[in-house]
Scaffold this motif. Structure first.
Motif, PDB file in Angstrom:
ATOM      1  N   UNK A   1       0.835  -1.190   0.000  1.00 34.76           N
ATOM      2  CA  UNK A   1       0.000   0.000   0.000  1.00 34.76           C
ATOM      3  C   UNK A   1       0.871   1.242   0.000  1.00 34.76           C
ATOM      4  N   UNK A   2       0.653   2.113  -0.969  1.00 37.91           N
ATOM      5  CA  UNK A   2       1.456   3.321  -1.101  1.00 37.91           C
ATOM      6  C   UNK A   2       0.925   4.439  -0.218  1.00 37.91           C
ATOM      7  N   UNK A   3       1.857   5.164   0.359  1.00 34.26           N
ATOM      8  CA  UNK A   3       1.557   6.353   1.140  1.00 34.26           C
ATOM      9  C   UNK A   3       2.227   7.529   0.445  1.00 34.26           C
ATOM     10  N   UNK A   4       1.446   8.519   0.072  1.00 31.90           N
ATOM     11  CA  UNK A   4       1.963   9.696  -0.628  1.00 31.90           C
ATOM     12  C   UNK A   4       2.377  10.743   0.405  1.00 31.90           C
ATOM     13  N   UNK A   5       3.635  11.133   0.343  1.00 28.65           N
ATOM     14  CA  UNK A   5       4.143  12.105   1.304  1.00 28.65           C
ATOM     15  C   UNK A   5       3.881  13.533   0.834  1.00 28.65           C
TER      16      UNK A   5
END
Length: 136
Positions: A19-23
């Motif tokens: 799961x990607x987390x966008x910073x």
């Protein structure tokens, strides 16, 4: 990305989940705290996270300190190149990298064979020094 799917949806998946987390585009402690809270809630249902920059595919490294203290296994994305690889050794939970934008040709038209070769050589050097991990 984490904001695009629900915890209930993730629980229905019968597969490994990254799961990607966008910073945030710049150092933003409040955004990092919100991402950590989201990661804590979703971690029981996720195999690993992808810590990405603010503009996925833009080739910009993720700003801030989130990767240095992220408590779950993750892959790092955002402008990863041969030059960036040695610094990743300091990230104990980093499983690997997404190097797509970091090895693109300067023109943005496909991959640069020189940049791919440089990254592969850097990985080989690190594997020779520490065979258990490309990043340690």
């Amino acid at each position: 990305y984490a904001g695009d799917v629900s915890e209930a949806f993730i629980q229905t998946l019968d597969a490994k989940v990254l799961l990607a987390l966008r910073q945030a585009p710049g150092p933003d402690p409040a955004h990092e705290r919100a991402l950590l809270a989201q990661a804590h809630a979703l971690a029981p249902h996720v195999d690993a996270f992808v810590l990405d920059g603010a503009a996925p595919g833009g080739g910009q490294p993720a700003p801030g300190r989130l990767a240095t203290h992220f408590p779950y296994p993750f892959f790092l994305a955002g402008g990863i190149s041969a030059e960036a690889l040695p610094a990743l050794r300091a990230l104990p939970r980093c499983l690997g990298v997404d190097a797509a934008s970091g090895v693109e040709a300067p023109s943005g038209e496909g991959l640069s064979t020189q940049r791919v070769a440089a990254l592969a050589a850097a990985v080989a050097r690190q594997q020779a020094a520490a065979p258990q991990s490309i990043l340690s």
